[in-house]
Design a protein around this motif. Structure first.
Motif, PDB file in Angstrom:
ATOM      1  N   VAL A   1       9.429   5.626   6.749  1.00 21.17           N
ATOM      2  CA  VAL A   1       8.575   5.158   5.666  1.00 21.17           C
ATOM      3  C   VAL A   1       7.787   3.956   6.183  1.00 21.17           C
ATOM      4  CG1 VAL A   1       8.618   3.962   3.433  1.00 21.17           C
ATOM      5  CG2 VAL A   1      10.004   6.015   3.775  1.00 21.17           C
ATOM      6  N   MET A   2       6.508   3.858   5.836  1.00 22.84           N
ATOM      7  CA  MET A   2       5.693   2.736   6.278  1.00 22.84           C
ATOM      8  C   MET A   2       5.552   1.713   5.157  1.00 22.84           C
ATOM      9  SD  MET A   2       1.879   2.646   7.953  1.00 22.84           S
ATOM     10  CE  MET A   2       1.015   3.068   6.424  1.00 22.84           C
ATOM     11  N   LEU A   3       5.741   0.447   5.497  1.00 24.86           N
ATOM     12  CA  LEU A   3       5.507  -0.657   4.575  1.00 24.86           C
ATOM     13  C   LEU A   3       4.362  -1.509   5.094  1.00 24.86           C
ATOM     14  CD1 LEU A   3       9.168  -1.733   3.694  1.00 24.86           C
ATOM     15  CD2 LEU A   3       7.685  -0.086   2.523  1.00 24.86           C
ATOM     16  N   CYS A   4       3.635  -2.131   4.151  1.00 27.15           N
ATOM     17  CA  CYS A   4       2.417  -2.881   4.471  1.00 27.15           C
ATOM     18  C   CYS A   4       2.325  -4.087   3.548  1.00 27.15           C
ATOM     19  CB  CYS A   4       1.208  -1.960   4.311  1.00 27.15           C
ATOM     20  SG  CYS A   4      -0.400  -2.739   4.618  1.00 27.15           S
ATOM     21  N   GLY A   5       1.691  -5.153   4.019  1.00 22.42           N
ATOM     22  CA  GLY A   5       1.618  -6.391   3.262  1.00 22.42           C
ATOM     23  C   GLY A   5       1.142  -6.274   1.823  1.00 22.42           C
ATOM     24  N   PRO A   6      -0.005  -5.617   1.549  1.00 17.01           N
ATOM     25  CA  PRO A   6      -0.500  -5.544   0.169  1.00 17.01           C
ATOM     26  C   PRO A   6       0.441  -4.838  -0.797  1.00 17.01           C
ATOM     27  CG  PRO A   6      -2.266  -5.067   1.706  1.00 17.01           C
ATOM     28  CD  PRO A   6      -1.005  -5.125   2.509  1.00 17.01           C
TER      29      PRO A   6
ATOM     30  N   VAL B   1      11.840   5.213  -0.833  1.00 18.51           N
ATOM     31  CA  VAL B   1      10.536   5.664  -1.319  1.00 18.51           C
ATOM     32  C   VAL B   1       9.495   4.612  -0.962  1.00 18.51           C
ATOM     33  CG1 VAL B   1       9.175   6.314  -3.333  1.00 18.51           C
ATOM     34  CG2 VAL B   1      11.595   6.965  -3.189  1.00 18.51           C
ATOM     35  N   GLU B   2       8.383   5.063  -0.399  1.00 19.22           N
ATOM     36  CA  GLU B   2       7.302   4.139  -0.050  1.00 19.22           C
ATOM     37  C   GLU B   2       6.603   3.666  -1.311  1.00 19.22           C
ATOM     38  OE1 GLU B   2       3.004   4.685   1.997  1.00 19.22           O
ATOM     39  OE2 GLU B   2       4.713   5.283   3.250  1.00 19.22           O
ATOM     40  N   PRO B   3       6.415   2.345  -1.485  1.00 17.23           N
ATOM     41  CA  PRO B   3       5.655   1.854  -2.635  1.00 17.23           C
ATOM     42  C   PRO B   3       4.204   2.337  -2.563  1.00 17.23           C
ATOM     43  CG  PRO B   3       6.798   0.067  -1.485  1.00 17.23           C
ATOM     44  CD  PRO B   3       6.858   1.267  -0.601  1.00 17.23           C
ATOM     45  N   GLY B   4       3.482   2.209  -3.657  1.00 14.26           N
ATOM     46  CA  GLY B   4       2.063   2.509  -3.617  1.00 14.26           C
ATOM     47  C   GLY B   4       1.356   1.672  -2.571  1.00 14.26           C
ATOM     48  N   HIS B   5       0.481   2.312  -1.809  1.00 15.19           N
ATOM     49  CA  HIS B   5      -0.188   1.631  -0.697  1.00 15.19           C
ATOM     50  C   HIS B   5      -1.617   1.290  -1.117  1.00 15.19           C
ATOM     51  CE1 HIS B   5      -0.690   1.526   3.977  1.00 15.19           C
ATOM     52  NE2 HIS B   5      -1.108   0.424   3.384  1.00 15.19           N
ATOM     53  N   PRO B   6      -1.877   0.029  -1.500  1.00 16.34           N
ATOM     54  CA  PRO B   6      -3.233  -0.344  -1.917  1.00 16.34           C
ATOM     55  C   PRO B   6      -4.248  -0.124  -0.797  1.00 16.34           C
ATOM     56  CG  PRO B   6      -1.645  -2.042  -2.527  1.00 16.34           C
ATOM     57  CD  PRO B   6      -0.931  -1.088  -1.607  1.00 16.34           C
ATOM     58  N   ALA B   7      -5.467   0.190  -1.183  1.00 19.49           N
ATOM     59  CA  ALA B   7      -6.542   0.361  -0.201  1.00 19.49           C
ATOM     60  C   ALA B   7      -6.773  -0.951   0.552  1.00 19.49           C
ATOM     61  CB  ALA B   7      -7.824   0.804  -0.898  1.00 19.49           C
TER      62      ALA B   7
END
Length: 233
Positions: A126-131, A150-156
């Protein structure tokens, strides 16, 4: 296979943090309710690691003590997989596979973290990202887990980033946090943006992972085990 987990009432769950560096993931697990023990070969990490620290080989420590913990986290060195290695042609250890094998031998639930370029070495990460966590940086990291995540929603990615080594501005509010010869002001700003204010070195903050990522993972682990934990009086 993983074995049943025994968490006695009144005891915080324990996480073993391998290749722990300065404790970015450790702090997130702590905030999620875990007691944390870190292991790293680099003795200099002890000065800033905020919890119990052991200097030594991560896999050796895991095989000797992993059964004492409720979950094991590992962040094997990423240099082998980063695009930069295509230019510097240095030799780095390939530790994702051996770390996974040792984790599975110990039989505790586990997490393996690494950079995007390591995806071929990882199992359905699963990928996680700052936003995802309202952090002002795009810092993609992959997480392979032995439990549902579960991956959270990934903002643009709409906010502009400052150049590496430059402080954020109103026009470019996101930071680029990678290695280089940076100023102390940049280091402090990067540590604040990541949520790791105790880290005081440029290398330390550049190698860190935002605690928010581990908080998400630790909370998900506890939720996934709610109906399966063996709870003793």
């Amino acid at each position: 296979m993983t074995h049943p987990i025994l968490i006695r009432r009144g005891r915080r769950p324990r996480v073993l943090d391998l290749y722990c560096h300065r404790g970015g993931m450790a702090m997130g697990y702590h905030q999620a309710g875990f007691d944390v023990t870190g292991v790293d070969l680099d003795p200099e990490c002890a000065a800033e690691y905020p919890f119990e620290f052991h200097q030594g080989d991560a896999i050796e420590y895991l095989l000797a003590h992993g059964h004492e913990f409720d979950i094991v986290h590992g962040s094997p060195p990423c240099q082998l997989y980063t695009p930069l290695n295509a230019y510097n042609h240095k030799t780095y250890p390939d530790l994702i596979g051996p770390t996974r094998e040792a984790m599975r031998n110990v039989g505790r639930p586990y997490v393996i973290e690494n950079v995007e370029a390591a995806r071929p070495q990882m199992v359905t990460p699963v990928m996680l990202c700052g936003p995802m966590f309202d952090l002002p940086m795009y810092r993609h990291r992959l997480f392979e887990t032995s439990f549902p995540l579960v991956e959270p929603g990934h903002p643009a990615h709409v906010a502009l980033c400052s150049r590496n080594g430059y402080l954020p501005t109103a026009e470019r509010p996101f930071m680029t946090i990678t290695g280089g010869k940076h100023s102390r002001a940049w280091q402090r700003a990067a540590a604040a943006a990541m949520g790791t204010p105790w880290i005081t070195t440029i290398q330390g903050v550049c190698e860190a992972i935002p605690p928010a990522y581990a908080h998400w993972i630790g909370t998900a682990f506890l939720a996934s085990t709610t109906n399966t934990l063996e709870v003793a009086a």
